[in-house]
Design a protein around this motif. Sequence first.
Motif, PDB file in Angstrom:
ATOM      1  N   LEU A   1      21.201  35.782 -21.732  1.00 43.87           N
ATOM      2  CA  LEU A   1      20.505  34.854 -22.629  1.00 43.87           C
ATOM      3  C   LEU A   1      20.646  35.273 -24.095  1.00 43.87           C
ATOM      4  CD1 LEU A   1      17.240  34.192 -20.612  1.00 43.87           C
ATOM      5  CD2 LEU A   1      19.237  32.701 -20.859  1.00 43.87           C
ATOM      6  N   PHE A   2      21.074  36.517 -24.307  1.00 46.08           N
ATOM      7  CA  PHE A   2      21.289  36.981 -25.676  1.00 46.08           C
ATOM      8  C   PHE A   2      22.295  36.090 -26.397  1.00 46.08           C
ATOM      9  CE2 PHE A   2      23.662  39.443 -28.825  1.00 46.08           C
ATOM     10  CZ  PHE A   2      22.631  39.925 -29.622  1.00 46.08           C
ATOM     11  N   TRP A   3      23.374  35.689 -25.694  1.00 42.38           N
ATOM     12  CA  TRP A   3      24.432  34.926 -26.361  1.00 42.38           C
ATOM     13  C   TRP A   3      23.941  33.607 -26.945  1.00 42.38           C
ATOM     14  CZ3 TRP A   3      26.826  36.984 -21.537  1.00 42.38           C
ATOM     15  CH2 TRP A   3      27.449  38.210 -21.784  1.00 42.38           C
ATOM     16  N   PRO A   4      23.309  32.718 -26.169  1.00 46.10           N
ATOM     17  CA  PRO A   4      22.854  31.471 -26.814  1.00 46.10           C
ATOM     18  C   PRO A   4      21.757  31.719 -27.858  1.00 46.10           C
ATOM     19  CG  PRO A   4      22.131  31.532 -24.521  1.00 46.10           C
ATOM     20  CD  PRO A   4      23.067  32.685 -24.723  1.00 46.10           C
ATOM     21  N   ALA A   5      20.894  32.691 -27.597  1.00 48.92           N
ATOM     22  CA  ALA A   5      19.834  32.989 -28.571  1.00 48.92           C
ATOM     23  C   ALA A   5      20.443  33.500 -29.872  1.00 48.92           C
ATOM     24  CB  ALA A   5      18.861  34.010 -27.988  1.00 48.92           C
TER      25      ALA A   5
ATOM     26  N   TRP B   1      23.492  32.908 -31.054  1.00 54.87           N
ATOM     27  CA  TRP B   1      24.218  31.842 -31.752  1.00 54.87           C
ATOM     28  C   TRP B   1      23.262  30.854 -32.404  1.00 54.87           C
ATOM     29  CZ3 TRP B   1      28.595  32.846 -33.595  1.00 54.87           C
ATOM     30  CH2 TRP B   1      29.428  33.765 -32.942  1.00 54.87           C
ATOM     31  N   LEU B   2      22.137  30.583 -31.773  1.00 56.58           N
ATOM     32  CA  LEU B   2      21.128  29.743 -32.424  1.00 56.58           C
ATOM     33  C   LEU B   2      20.594  30.426 -33.682  1.00 56.58           C
ATOM     34  CD1 LEU B   2      19.170  28.284 -29.385  1.00 56.58           C
ATOM     35  CD2 LEU B   2      20.581  27.023 -31.029  1.00 56.58           C
ATOM     36  N   ALA B   3      20.374  31.735 -33.587  1.00 54.46           N
ATOM     37  CA  ALA B   3      19.912  32.487 -34.756  1.00 54.46           C
ATOM     38  C   ALA B   3      20.974  32.492 -35.857  1.00 54.46           C
ATOM     39  CB  ALA B   3      19.535  33.916 -34.357  1.00 54.46           C
ATOM     40  N   CYS B   4      22.252  32.514 -35.477  1.00 56.37           N
ATOM     41  CA  CYS B   4      23.337  32.430 -36.466  1.00 56.37           C
ATOM     42  C   CYS B   4      23.305  31.085 -37.176  1.00 56.37           C
ATOM     43  CB  CYS B   4      24.700  32.607 -35.792  1.00 56.37           C
ATOM     44  SG  CYS B   4      25.123  34.294 -35.368  1.00 56.37           S
ATOM     45  N   LEU B   5      23.127  30.013 -36.426  1.00 55.46           N
ATOM     46  CA  LEU B   5      23.074  28.673 -37.032  1.00 55.46           C
ATOM     47  C   LEU B   5      21.889  28.560 -37.985  1.00 55.46           C
ATOM     48  CD1 LEU B   5      24.029  26.434 -33.993  1.00 55.46           C
ATOM     49  CD2 LEU B   5      25.411  26.900 -36.032  1.00 55.46           C
ATOM     50  N   TRP B   6      20.744  29.060 -37.550  1.00 51.30           N
ATOM     51  CA  TRP B   6      19.545  29.046 -38.390  1.00 51.30           C
ATOM     52  C   TRP B   6      19.797  29.819 -39.687  1.00 51.30           C
ATOM     53  CZ3 TRP B   6      15.072  26.706 -39.071  1.00 51.30           C
ATOM     54  CH2 TRP B   6      14.076  27.333 -39.806  1.00 51.30           C
ATOM     55  N   SER B   7      20.367  31.007 -39.539  1.00 48.82           N
ATOM     56  CA  SER B   7      20.651  31.852 -40.697  1.00 48.82           C
ATOM     57  C   SER B   7      21.626  31.165 -41.640  1.00 48.82           C
ATOM     58  CB  SER B   7      21.213  33.199 -40.231  1.00 48.82           C
ATOM     59  OG  SER B   7      21.549  34.010 -41.325  1.00 48.82           O
TER      60      SER B   7
ATOM     61  N   ARG C   1      22.379  37.191 -42.358  1.00 44.74           N
ATOM     62  CA  ARG C   1      21.304  37.645 -43.241  1.00 44.74           C
ATOM     63  C   ARG C   1      19.907  37.203 -42.830  1.00 44.74           C
ATOM     64  NH1 ARG C   1      23.831  37.664 -49.305  1.00 44.74           N
ATOM     65  NH2 ARG C   1      25.261  39.369 -48.876  1.00 44.74           N
ATOM     66  N   ALA C   2      19.761  36.013 -42.270  1.00 36.76           N
ATOM     67  CA  ALA C   2      18.438  35.561 -41.822  1.00 36.76           C
ATOM     68  C   ALA C   2      18.378  35.490 -40.298  1.00 36.76           C
ATOM     69  CB  ALA C   2      18.100  34.204 -42.430  1.00 36.76           C
ATOM     70  N   ASN C   3      19.369  36.061 -39.638  1.00 39.49           N
ATOM     71  CA  ASN C   3      19.428  36.090 -38.172  1.00 39.49           C
ATOM     72  C   ASN C   3      18.418  37.128 -37.673  1.00 39.49           C
ATOM     73  OD1 ASN C   3      20.170  36.935 -35.523  1.00 39.49           O
ATOM     74  ND2 ASN C   3      22.235  36.145 -35.830  1.00 39.49           N
ATOM     75  N   THR C   4      17.482  36.697 -36.868  1.00 37.06           N
ATOM     76  CA  THR C   4      16.417  37.604 -36.416  1.00 37.06           C
ATOM     77  C   THR C   4      16.966  38.814 -35.668  1.00 37.06           C
ATOM     78  OG1 THR C   4      14.274  37.720 -35.337  1.00 37.06           O
ATOM     79  CG2 THR C   4      15.936  36.365 -34.256  1.00 37.06           C
ATOM     80  N   PHE C   5      18.052  38.647 -34.926  1.00 34.60           N
ATOM     81  CA  PHE C   5      18.619  39.781 -34.189  1.00 34.60           C
ATOM     82  C   PHE C   5      19.223  40.804 -35.147  1.00 34.60           C
ATOM     83  CE2 PHE C   5      18.622  36.243 -31.211  1.00 34.60           C
ATOM     84  CZ  PHE C   5      17.915  36.805 -30.155  1.00 34.60           C
ATOM     85  N   GLU C   6      19.883  40.325 -36.182  1.00 31.69           N
ATOM     86  CA  GLU C   6      20.445  41.242 -37.177  1.00 31.69           C
ATOM     87  C   GLU C   6      19.342  41.891 -38.006  1.00 31.69           C
ATOM     88  OE1 GLU C   6      23.352  42.315 -37.079  1.00 31.69           O
ATOM     89  OE2 GLU C   6      24.335  40.773 -35.874  1.00 31.69           O
ATOM     90  N   ARG C   7      18.315  41.136 -38.326  1.00 28.87           N
ATOM     91  CA  ARG C   7      17.199  41.709 -39.091  1.00 28.87           C
ATOM     92  C   ARG C   7      16.517  42.812 -38.288  1.00 28.87           C
ATOM     93  NH1 ARG C   7      16.209  39.600 -43.627  1.00 28.87           N
ATOM     94  NH2 ARG C   7      14.044  40.259 -43.777  1.00 28.87           N
ATOM     95  N   ARG C   8      16.294  42.563 -37.000  1.00 28.48           N
ATOM     96  CA  ARG C   8      15.628  43.575 -36.165  1.00 28.48           C
ATOM     97  C   ARG C   8      16.520  44.789 -35.904  1.00 28.48           C
ATOM     98  NH1 ARG C   8      10.902  41.846 -33.487  1.00 28.48           N
ATOM     99  NH2 ARG C   8      10.385  39.711 -34.045  1.00 28.48           N
TER     100      ARG C   8
END
Length: 164
Positions: free
Chosen positions: A93-97, A99-105, A114-121
């Motif tokens: 489930l990491f993959w779709p989550a 990529w959604l975070a990438c789109l949001w960012s 930069r605003a991707n929650t996974f990269e921020r964490r």
Amino acid sequence: MRQRTCARATWLNGTTPVGLVLAALARTRRVRTPDGVIVAGGYRLRIPRQDCFTVGSVVLTRRPPEWLLHPDRADLLGHELRHTRQYALLGPLFWPAYWLACLWSYGLTGSYGRANTFERRAGLTAGGYGEPVLRPWAARAATLLRGPTASPSSRRRPGNPSAR
């Protein structure tokens, strides 16, 4: 979560085997660390473009494995190890989550990370990302959501009858 436990979890959830297949397709040289993480160096495929990225408990890099394992790059390796913990918790489930975070960012900042929650964490600076700068429309929306700020004349002052 301990790194060795993460490595076991990513084997069980199937993400590390996917990382190893990708490492084999890219003809990398692999080095296993004592805590079960595999650093695959010499990644040759064109995508993704990053110098380092993680799939399960496999950290893939375009450079030799020793480059990433050098003490001078402990922050970058730590960033990638935090991604292994994310894989341990979310599995495939990491993959779709992600990529959604990438789109949001990208929508907010024009950067996939930069605003991707996974990269921020995982630590933006350690991963080579700068702090996010919002696109103009996103900055205006953030200002609207925060509401108007108090003007200096409306702040409470001792003796100000309108402040009571």
